[in-house]
Design a protein around this motif. Structure first.
Motif, PDB file in Angstrom:
ATOM      1  N   VAL A 262       0.840  -1.204   0.000  1.00  0.00           N
ATOM      2  CA  VAL A 262       0.000   0.000   0.000  1.00  0.00           C
ATOM      3  C   VAL A 262       0.877   1.257   0.000  1.00  0.00           C
ATOM      4  CG1 VAL A 262      -1.691   1.353   1.290  1.00  0.00           C
ATOM      5  CG2 VAL A 262      -1.996  -1.115   1.047  1.00  0.00           C
ATOM      6  N   LEU A 263       1.911   1.266   0.820  1.00  0.00           N
ATOM      7  CA  LEU A 263       2.805   2.421   0.840  1.00  0.00           C
ATOM      8  C   LEU A 263       3.521   2.575  -0.505  1.00  0.00           C
ATOM      9  CD1 LEU A 263       4.236   2.140   4.446  1.00  0.00           C
ATOM     10  CD2 LEU A 263       2.664   3.878   3.572  1.00  0.00           C
ATOM     11  N   ARG A 264       3.850   1.436  -1.119  1.00  0.00           N
ATOM     12  CA  ARG A 264       4.484   1.498  -2.443  1.00  0.00           C
ATOM     13  C   ARG A 264       3.533   2.121  -3.462  1.00  0.00           C
ATOM     14  NH1 ARG A 264       9.500   2.069  -4.136  1.00  0.00           N
ATOM     15  NH2 ARG A 264       9.120   2.482  -6.315  1.00  0.00           N
ATOM     16  N   TRP A 265       2.238   1.791  -3.350  1.00  0.00           N
ATOM     17  CA  TRP A 265       1.236   2.408  -4.225  1.00  0.00           C
ATOM     18  C   TRP A 265       1.241   3.922  -4.073  1.00  0.00           C
ATOM     19  CZ3 TRP A 265      -3.252   5.080  -2.579  1.00  0.00           C
ATOM     20  CH2 TRP A 265      -4.130   5.445  -3.609  1.00  0.00           C
ATOM     21  N   HIS A 266       1.288   4.403  -2.840  1.00  0.00           N
ATOM     22  CA  HIS A 266       1.345   5.854  -2.621  1.00  0.00           C
ATOM     23  C   HIS A 266       2.568   6.462  -3.305  1.00  0.00           C
ATOM     24  CE1 HIS A 266      -1.959   6.640   0.200  1.00  0.00           C
ATOM     25  NE2 HIS A 266      -1.659   5.512   0.812  1.00  0.00           N
ATOM     26  N   LEU A 267       3.717   5.861  -3.099  1.00  0.00           N
ATOM     27  CA  LEU A 267       4.944   6.420  -3.654  1.00  0.00           C
ATOM     28  C   LEU A 267       4.883   6.458  -5.176  1.00  0.00           C
ATOM     29  CD1 LEU A 267       7.622   4.689  -1.372  1.00  0.00           C
ATOM     30  CD2 LEU A 267       6.635   6.973  -1.127  1.00  0.00           C
ATOM     31  N   GLN A 268       4.422   5.355  -5.791  1.00  0.00           N
ATOM     32  CA  GLN A 268       4.386   5.308  -7.248  1.00  0.00           C
ATOM     33  C   GLN A 268       3.281   6.175  -7.844  1.00  0.00           C
ATOM     34  OE1 GLN A 268       5.931   0.723  -7.422  1.00  0.00           O
ATOM     35  NE2 GLN A 268       4.916   1.484  -9.252  1.00  0.00           N
ATOM     36  N   THR A 269       2.295   6.524  -7.033  1.00  0.00           N
ATOM     37  CA  THR A 269       1.219   7.403  -7.491  1.00  0.00           C
ATOM     38  C   THR A 269       1.598   8.875  -7.309  1.00  0.00           C
ATOM     39  OG1 THR A 269      -0.318   5.661  -6.824  1.00  0.00           O
ATOM     40  CG2 THR A 269      -1.289   7.760  -7.357  1.00  0.00           C
ATOM     41  N   GLY A 270       2.709   9.130  -6.635  1.00  0.00           N
ATOM     42  CA  GLY A 270       3.217  10.487  -6.513  1.00  0.00           C
ATOM     43  C   GLY A 270       2.811  11.224  -5.262  1.00  0.00           C
ATOM     44  N   HIS A 271       2.275  10.495  -4.274  1.00  0.00           N
ATOM     45  CA  HIS A 271       1.902  11.129  -3.015  1.00  0.00           C
ATOM     46  C   HIS A 271       3.082  11.167  -2.049  1.00  0.00           C
ATOM     47  CE1 HIS A 271      -1.990   8.651  -3.880  1.00  0.00           C
ATOM     48  NE2 HIS A 271      -1.912   9.692  -4.687  1.00  0.00           N
ATOM     49  N   VAL A 272       2.999  12.052  -1.070  1.00  0.00           N
ATOM     50  CA  VAL A 272       3.767  11.929   0.159  1.00  0.00           C
ATOM     51  C   VAL A 272       2.912  11.104   1.125  1.00  0.00           C
ATOM     52  CG1 VAL A 272       4.708  13.143   2.174  1.00  0.00           C
ATOM     53  CG2 VAL A 272       5.007  14.112  -0.120  1.00  0.00           C
ATOM     54  N   ALA A 273       3.509  10.150   1.804  1.00  0.00           N
ATOM     55  CA  ALA A 273       2.780   9.311   2.758  1.00  0.00           C
ATOM     56  C   ALA A 273       3.440   9.403   4.119  1.00  0.00           C
ATOM     57  CB  ALA A 273       2.746   7.856   2.295  1.00  0.00           C
ATOM     58  N   ILE A 274       2.592   9.426   5.182  1.00  0.00           N
ATOM     59  CA  ILE A 274       3.128   9.540   6.550  1.00  0.00           C
ATOM     60  C   ILE A 274       2.489   8.471   7.448  1.00  0.00           C
ATOM     61  CG2 ILE A 274       3.905  11.942   6.541  1.00  0.00           C
ATOM     62  CD1 ILE A 274       1.114  12.701   7.662  1.00  0.00           C
ATOM     63  N   PRO A 275       2.889   7.210   7.263  1.00  0.00           N
ATOM     64  CA  PRO A 275       2.351   6.167   8.146  1.00  0.00           C
ATOM     65  C   PRO A 275       2.771   6.406   9.588  1.00  0.00           C
ATOM     66  CG  PRO A 275       4.262   5.352   6.962  1.00  0.00           C
ATOM     67  CD  PRO A 275       3.927   6.690   6.366  1.00  0.00           C
ATOM     68  N   LYS A 276       1.930   5.958  10.523  1.00  0.00           N
ATOM     69  CA  LYS A 276       2.282   6.075  11.937  1.00  0.00           C
ATOM     70  C   LYS A 276       2.198   4.713  12.596  1.00  0.00           C
ATOM     71  CE  LYS A 276      -0.833   5.692  15.026  1.00  0.00           C
ATOM     72  NZ  LYS A 276      -1.748   5.758  16.118  1.00  0.00           N
ATOM     73  N   SER A 277       3.059   4.513  13.572  1.00  0.00           N
ATOM     74  CA  SER A 277       3.036   3.304  14.395  1.00  0.00           C
ATOM     75  C   SER A 277       3.864   3.595  15.631  1.00  0.00           C
ATOM     76  CB  SER A 277       3.628   2.109  13.643  1.00  0.00           C
ATOM     77  OG  SER A 277       3.639   0.959  14.476  1.00  0.00           O
TER      78      SER A 277
END
Length: 276
Positions: free
Chosen positions: A218-233
């Protein structure tokens, strides 16, 4: 140095495409979680006044020993602090809690349209930018109609709009507006919330295909779609897992499968209705 790719904001500033978020992380836990994230390789940290963990985040940044110029720190204005003068005071308070003399990105957390203060608030943001105390300014949870009003009444195009965005809520209209106006799209709740998205059969199948976890694809999808992603844990193994998304690529079939997951259903608040 971090291996995270960066996106160039509309004022020329480079922003890491993968960051670490601390929403719903108590202040004392934020110190440990941010420290773990920095050790894992994250250099972009996203906090907010509303999260009540700027102090804990700042402690981890200070203790890390990482040069300030290698960090990208985002915080956001609290909803109760909108308005020109109140914004300037609130920004001073955020800097003090973080222990910093500037942030890399400052965002209006919500437009709060019924209060009708976001234009005056953004004018204070423009002063903060002009004074060099934020390297870039932007917004969060703004709809195209809110962005249009800013465009008509202020001078600086927001560098970023941070919005709820994940495969089950893909926000095509907002993303298209952002692209047209050179605004970077940043995804909060990039993995959805709870286990729901990560247990969807399509996501599980793509993860198996690439011998990765559902969260990683899912995070890879964000990156390849051109978004910035900020997952938290707050779990060290998950923090490291969410960073390990650079050794593989999704193919066209994978991206088409992700595109088909959009349900158009929010998990969080509707920006047209949130007013407190």
């Amino acid at each position: 140095m971090s291996k995270v790719p960066s996106l160039t904001l509309n004022n020329g500033i480079e922003m890491p495409q993968l960051g670490f978020g601390v929403w719903q992380v108590p202040d004392d836990e934020a110190t440990r979680a941010v420290a773990t994230a920095l050790e894992a390789g994250y250099r972009s940290i996203d906090t907010a006044s509303l999260y009540a963990n700027e102090e804990g985040t700042g402690r981890a940044l200070a203790a890390s020993g990482i040069p300030r110029e290698e960090l990208f720190v985002t915080t956001k204005l609290g909803n109760g602090d909108q308005g020109y003068d109140a914004t300037l005071r609130a920004f001073d308070a955020s800097l003090s809690r973080l222990g910093l003399d500037h942030v890399d990105l400052y965002l209006i957390h919500w437009p709060l349209p019924a209060k009708d203060l976001y234009v005056d608030t953004y004018k204070a943001f423009e002063k903060i930018l002009a004074d060099g105390r934020a390297r870039a300014i932007g917004v969060s949870n703004f709809l195209p109609e809110h962005l249009e009003r800013l465009a008509g009444e202020t001078s600086v195009v927001p560098a970023v709009n941070q919005i709820e965005l994940h495969p089950q809520f893909q926000q095509a209209a907002s993303r298209a507006y952002h692209t047209e106006h050179s605004i970077v799209t940043e995804a909060w709740s990039p993995l959805g919330q709870g286990k729901g998205l990560l247990e969807v059969p399509t996501v599980v199948a793509i993860a198996r295909k690439h011998e990765r976890t559902p969260a990683q694809v899912v995070l890879r999808w964000h990156l390849q779609t051109g978004h910035v992603a900020i997952p938290k844990s707050v779990t060290p193994s998950r923090i490291r897992e969410n960073f390990d998304v650079f050794g593989f690529e999704l193919d066209g079939d994978d991206l088409a499968a992700f595109a088909a997951l959009d349900e158009g259903r929010r998990l969080g608040g509707d920006p047209a209705k949130v007013n407190g």
